[in-house]
Design a protein around this motif. Structure first.
Motif, short mmCIF file in Angstrom:
data_model
loop_
_atom_site.label_atom_id
_atom_site.label_comp_id
_atom_site.label_asym_id
_atom_site.label_seq_id
_atom_site.Cartn_x
_atom_site.Cartn_y
_atom_site.Cartn_z
N GLU A 117 0.82 -1.22 0.00
CA GLU A 117 0.00 0.00 0.00
C GLU A 117 0.86 1.27 0.00
OE1 GLU A 117 -3.37 0.24 -0.20
OE2 GLU A 117 -3.50 -1.93 -0.41
N ASN A 118 2.20 1.11 0.01
CA ASN A 118 3.12 2.24 -0.03
C ASN A 118 2.89 3.21 1.14
OD1 ASN A 118 5.40 3.24 -1.37
ND2 ASN A 118 4.18 4.82 -2.38
N ARG A 119 2.85 2.63 2.37
CA ARG A 119 2.57 3.44 3.55
C ARG A 119 3.33 2.91 4.77
NH1 ARG A 119 -3.56 1.62 5.26
NH2 ARG A 119 -3.07 -0.58 5.54
N VAL A 120 3.37 3.76 5.81
CA VAL A 120 4.08 3.45 7.05
C VAL A 120 3.16 3.73 8.23
CG1 VAL A 120 6.05 4.09 8.50
CG2 VAL A 120 6.28 4.14 6.04
N LEU A 121 3.13 2.81 9.19
CA LEU A 121 2.39 3.04 10.43
C LEU A 121 3.38 3.63 11.43
CD1 LEU A 121 -0.34 2.68 11.90
CD2 LEU A 121 0.51 0.45 12.68
N ALA A 122 3.14 4.88 11.86
CA ALA A 122 4.08 5.57 12.73
C ALA A 122 3.36 6.37 13.80
CB ALA A 122 4.96 6.50 11.89
N SER A 123 4.13 6.70 14.86
CA SER A 123 3.57 7.46 15.98
C SER A 123 4.67 8.26 16.67
CB SER A 123 2.94 6.51 17.00
OG SER A 123 3.96 5.73 17.62
N TRP A 167 -1.31 5.91 9.75
CA TRP A 167 -0.67 5.58 8.48
C TRP A 167 -0.23 6.85 7.76
CZ3 TRP A 167 0.88 0.85 7.54
CH2 TRP A 167 0.23 -0.21 8.14
N TYR A 168 0.98 6.81 7.18
CA TYR A 168 1.53 7.91 6.40
C TYR A 168 2.06 7.36 5.09
CZ TYR A 168 1.32 10.28 10.88
OH TYR A 168 0.88 10.81 12.05
N PRO A 169 1.86 8.08 3.99
CA PRO A 169 2.36 7.59 2.70
C PRO A 169 3.89 7.66 2.62
CG PRO A 169 1.30 9.73 2.43
CD PRO A 169 1.10 9.32 3.86
N ILE A 170 4.47 6.66 1.99
CA ILE A 170 5.90 6.66 1.72
C ILE A 170 6.16 7.63 0.57
CG2 ILE A 170 7.86 5.29 0.88
CD1 ILE A 170 6.60 2.86 2.28
N PHE A 178 9.13 9.17 4.87
CA PHE A 178 7.74 9.61 4.99
C PHE A 178 7.70 10.93 5.75
CE2 PHE A 178 8.67 7.05 8.68
CZ PHE A 178 7.97 7.63 9.73
N LYS A 179 6.62 11.66 5.53
CA LYS A 179 6.41 12.96 6.18
C LYS A 179 5.55 12.73 7.42
CE LYS A 179 6.13 17.58 5.13
NZ LYS A 179 6.97 18.57 5.28
N PHE A 180 6.08 13.13 8.58
CA PHE A 180 5.35 13.02 9.85
C PHE A 180 5.21 14.43 10.40
CE2 PHE A 180 4.77 12.43 14.36
CZ PHE A 180 4.04 11.26 14.47
N GLY A 181 4.05 15.04 10.21
CA GLY A 181 3.87 16.44 10.57
C GLY A 181 4.83 17.29 9.75
N PRO A 214 13.64 10.17 6.93
CA PRO A 214 14.29 9.29 5.95
C PRO A 214 14.51 7.91 6.57
CG PRO A 214 15.86 10.91 6.77
CD PRO A 214 14.54 11.21 7.42
N PHE A 215 14.18 6.87 5.82
CA PHE A 215 14.36 5.52 6.34
C PHE A 215 15.81 5.24 6.73
CE2 PHE A 215 10.41 4.44 3.80
CZ PHE A 215 9.60 4.32 4.91
N SER A 216 16.75 5.87 6.05
CA SER A 216 18.17 5.64 6.37
C SER A 216 18.54 6.14 7.77
CB SER A 216 19.07 6.32 5.33
OG SER A 216 18.90 7.72 5.38
N GLU A 217 17.72 7.00 8.38
CA GLU A 217 18.01 7.51 9.71
C GLU A 217 17.12 6.92 10.79
OE1 GLU A 217 18.57 11.73 9.98
OE2 GLU A 217 19.40 11.81 7.95
N VAL A 218 16.31 5.92 10.42
CA VAL A 218 15.48 5.22 11.41
C VAL A 218 16.31 4.09 12.00
CG1 VAL A 218 13.42 3.81 11.75
CG2 VAL A 218 13.30 5.82 10.27
#
Length: 77
Positions: free
Chosen positions: A26-32, A40-43, A62-65, A70-74
């Motif tokens: 679905e090209n999305r991320v579940l984040a909090s 859910w936030y779109p990738i 993904f954009k959170f607010g 960036p996934f590389s910094e998670v």
């Protein structure tokens, strides 16, 4: 339902954006924020040059607010 945290993007010493799930189909991320009330936030992608880098290569995340995460910094947990 309890959401397991699979990664964290540190915002400051008392806050982090938690990644609970990545849904590639679905090209999305579940984040909090700090594990509370995940949504859910779109990738998406952003040029590294817009994040302080010297390249126009695209970074996946993904954009959170107001934050681009960036996934590389998670950090995986």
């Amino acid at each position: 339902m309890e959401n397991k945290v699979i990664g964290v993007f540190a915002v400051c010493n008392t806050a982090g954006i938690c990644v609970h799930e990545i849904d590639h189909a679905e090209n999305r991320v579940l984040a909090s924020m700090n594990g509370t009330d995940p949504e859910w936030y779109p990738i998406t992608e952003k040029p590294q040059s817009e994040m302080g880098g010297d390249s126009d290569e695209l970074e996946s995340g993904f954009k959170f607010g107001s934050f681009f995460v960036p996934f590389s910094e998670v950090m995986r947990v």
